[in-house]
Structures are given as C-alpha cells and as structure tokens.
Design a protein around this motif. Structure first.
Motif, PDB file in Angstrom:
ATOM      1  N   PRO A  60       6.322  -0.651   1.857  1.00 34.65           N
ATOM      2  CA  PRO A  60       5.417  -1.274   2.829  1.00 34.65           C
ATOM      3  C   PRO A  60       4.246  -0.378   3.227  1.00 34.65           C
ATOM      4  O   PRO A  60       3.278  -0.862   3.801  1.00 34.65           O
ATOM      5  N   ARG A  61       4.327   0.918   2.931  1.00 33.24           N
ATOM      6  CA  ARG A  61       3.252   1.836   3.307  1.00 33.24           C
ATOM      7  C   ARG A  61       3.004   2.819   2.174  1.00 33.24           C
ATOM      8  O   ARG A  61       3.941   3.378   1.596  1.00 33.24           O
ATOM      9  N   ILE A 106      -4.507  -3.150   5.590  1.00 31.64           N
ATOM     10  CA  ILE A 106      -3.325  -3.868   5.115  1.00 31.64           C
ATOM     11  C   ILE A 106      -3.755  -4.785   3.974  1.00 31.64           C
ATOM     12  O   ILE A 106      -4.707  -5.558   4.117  1.00 31.64           O
ATOM     13  N   ARG A 118       0.324   6.146   0.984  1.00 28.26           N
ATOM     14  CA  ARG A 118      -0.663   7.134   1.409  1.00 28.26           C
ATOM     15  C   ARG A 118      -1.315   7.757   0.178  1.00 28.26           C
ATOM     16  O   ARG A 118      -0.631   8.079  -0.795  1.00 28.26           O
ATOM     17  N   SER A 127      -8.588   2.295   4.283  1.00 32.01           N
ATOM     18  CA  SER A 127      -7.322   2.209   5.024  1.00 32.01           C
ATOM     19  C   SER A 127      -7.226   0.830   5.668  1.00 32.01           C
ATOM     20  O   SER A 127      -8.055   0.459   6.502  1.00 32.01           O
ATOM     21  N   THR A 154       1.057  -4.550   2.273  1.00 29.55           N
ATOM     22  CA  THR A 154       1.203  -3.104   2.091  1.00 29.55           C
ATOM     23  C   THR A 154       0.118  -2.399   2.890  1.00 29.55           C
ATOM     24  O   THR A 154      -1.061  -2.723   2.751  1.00 29.55           O
ATOM     25  N   THR A 155       0.519  -1.450   3.719  1.00 30.66           N
ATOM     26  CA  THR A 155      -0.436  -0.682   4.515  1.00 30.66           C
ATOM     27  C   THR A 155      -0.871   0.546   3.724  1.00 30.66           C
ATOM     28  O   THR A 155      -0.046   1.377   3.352  1.00 30.66           O
ATOM     29  N   LEU A 156      -2.165   0.650   3.480  1.00 29.87           N
ATOM     30  CA  LEU A 156      -2.725   1.797   2.761  1.00 29.87           C
ATOM     31  C   LEU A 156      -3.350   2.757   3.768  1.00 29.87           C
ATOM     32  O   LEU A 156      -4.166   2.350   4.595  1.00 29.87           O
ATOM     33  N   ILE A 157      -2.959   4.013   3.682  1.00 24.34           N
ATOM     34  CA  ILE A 157      -3.508   5.062   4.536  1.00 24.34           C
ATOM     35  C   ILE A 157      -4.247   6.056   3.649  1.00 24.34           C
ATOM     36  O   ILE A 157      -3.635   6.718   2.803  1.00 24.34           O
TER      37      ILE A 157
END
Length: 214
Positions: A68-69, A148, A71, A146, A169-172
């Motif tokens: 889900p995340r 979702i 980096r 950054s 999916t959360t992109l940082i």
C-alpha cells in the motif's frame, strides 16, 4: 431430500413469517424482505457494508495493489505493482488506466498519458501492454509526484463491461540519496578530524610530561 439451511431461515414481522426461499417467491422478493427486516432492526449500515465487500469474495475478479505504500528517491524510477486477478471467466479485452489523487476519478487519469500532463513521457506499463500485470513504472521522479495512485482495469467479460479499481498505492518521493563519492569524502574528513584530535591530545600529554621533567 430435506430442505436446505437457507430455506429454514425466516424473517418474522408481527405474526407473519417470510421464508428466505420457497417455491413461490424469487430472489427479488428475498432482497425486499431482507432490506425490510434490516430496516426494522437498524441493521442497514451493516448490510450495506456486507454488500460492498461481496466484490472481493472468492470467485470475483479483483485488482490488487500491493504494497500500500512505496518510497523512492527524487530523480529515480519506481514501479507501482498492480495485478488483475480474474475469476473463472476470461476477459475479452483489458484496458489499463492509472489515476492520481482525487480518489477514483477518471478526470485524474495519468496513464495513458497526454502531452499536457506533467507525467508525459515518464509513465509506462511494466510489461508494455494491457495484460494481467497492470504495474505502472514512473521515471525521473519529482517531489510533487508524492500522491495516491489508483489502478483501473476496464474490461469485458461475456459481453458485459466491468470496471475494477485497485485499493490505491501511496507514493512517497524522498530527497535523492547522496552520491557515493560524496559519502566517501565525508568519511575521509571524519577520519582526518579524528586523527588530528588524537594527535593533539598526545602532543599535549607529551609536552606536559617534558615540562615536569625539566
């Protein structure tokens, strides 16, 4: 053959009993009675939640985004995994879309990309075509990337149009990693500083002992 378990369950309203299933009433009647009973017992929120979860039960086609995340450093590349897990039926054709921010809205589509998009020339499917692997690759990451990201599979099965969204999916995007040469330079400077400190302490001790002897 005895009656099934579902035919033995009934809904009661006053003095009247409504069987879940019999030879007279069909599925529409069943749903009407279920909603009526849930409304009487203030169970509609629970029923709605149950119905929303039915799309993910075994036997249904789902789009899975995992993890889900994610980096990744600015300036680098990243892959956002997404997979279409079909049920027993076969899809006639699969179209893949990716949206960013704003929830599951088609106006935020970034793939396929357009010339007026800030993602132009930076996004592509990992396998290069619309198959069961719907993973998206983003190149030359920027800090404002950054967000979702949602994956959408638009397909046809048995003549029916189906739209399946992923859970996001959360992109940082983090600051870029320093070059290896710069890291080596920092380490060399720290070693030189440590050596000078040790030498300074040794010199002061030696000088102090020499003065005491004289």
């Amino acid at each position: 053959m005895g009656e099934s378990w579902i035919s033995r369950i009934s809904l009661q309203s006053g003095q009247e009993t409504f069987p879940f299933w019999d030879q007279t009433h069909g599925p529409v009647y069943l749903l009407q009675r279920v909603f009526l009973r849930c409304a009487m017992d203030n169970l509609l929120p629970s029923l709605i939640t149950l119905l929303l979860c039915l799309e993910n039960v075994p036997g249904s086609s789902v789009v899975v985004q995992w993890p889900p995340r994610v980096r990744a450093p600015s300036g680098g590349n990243v892959t956002l995994p997404c997979e279409l897990r079909p049920a027993d039926h076969r899809f006639e054709v699969i179209y893949t879309y990716w949206s960013v921010g704003g929830g599951r809205r088609e106006e935020h589509i970034i793939f396929p990309d357009s010339r007026d998009s800030e993602y132009w020339g930076r996004v592509s499917l990992v396998d290069g075509k619309s198959g069961l692997d719907l993973s998206l690759r983003i190149q030359r990451l920027r800090p404002n990337d950054s967000n979702i990201y949602h994956c959408l599979a638009s397909t046809y099965a048995q003549g029916n149009h189906i739209s399946l969204w992923g859970n996001g999916t959360t992109l940082i995007v983090s600051a870029p990693d320093p070059p290896k040469e710069l890291v080596a330079l920092y380490i060399l400077l720290l070693l030189k500083t440590f050596v000078l400190l040790v030498f300074g302490v040794w010199y002061r001790i030696t000088k102090s002992r020499a003065e005491q002897i004289l």
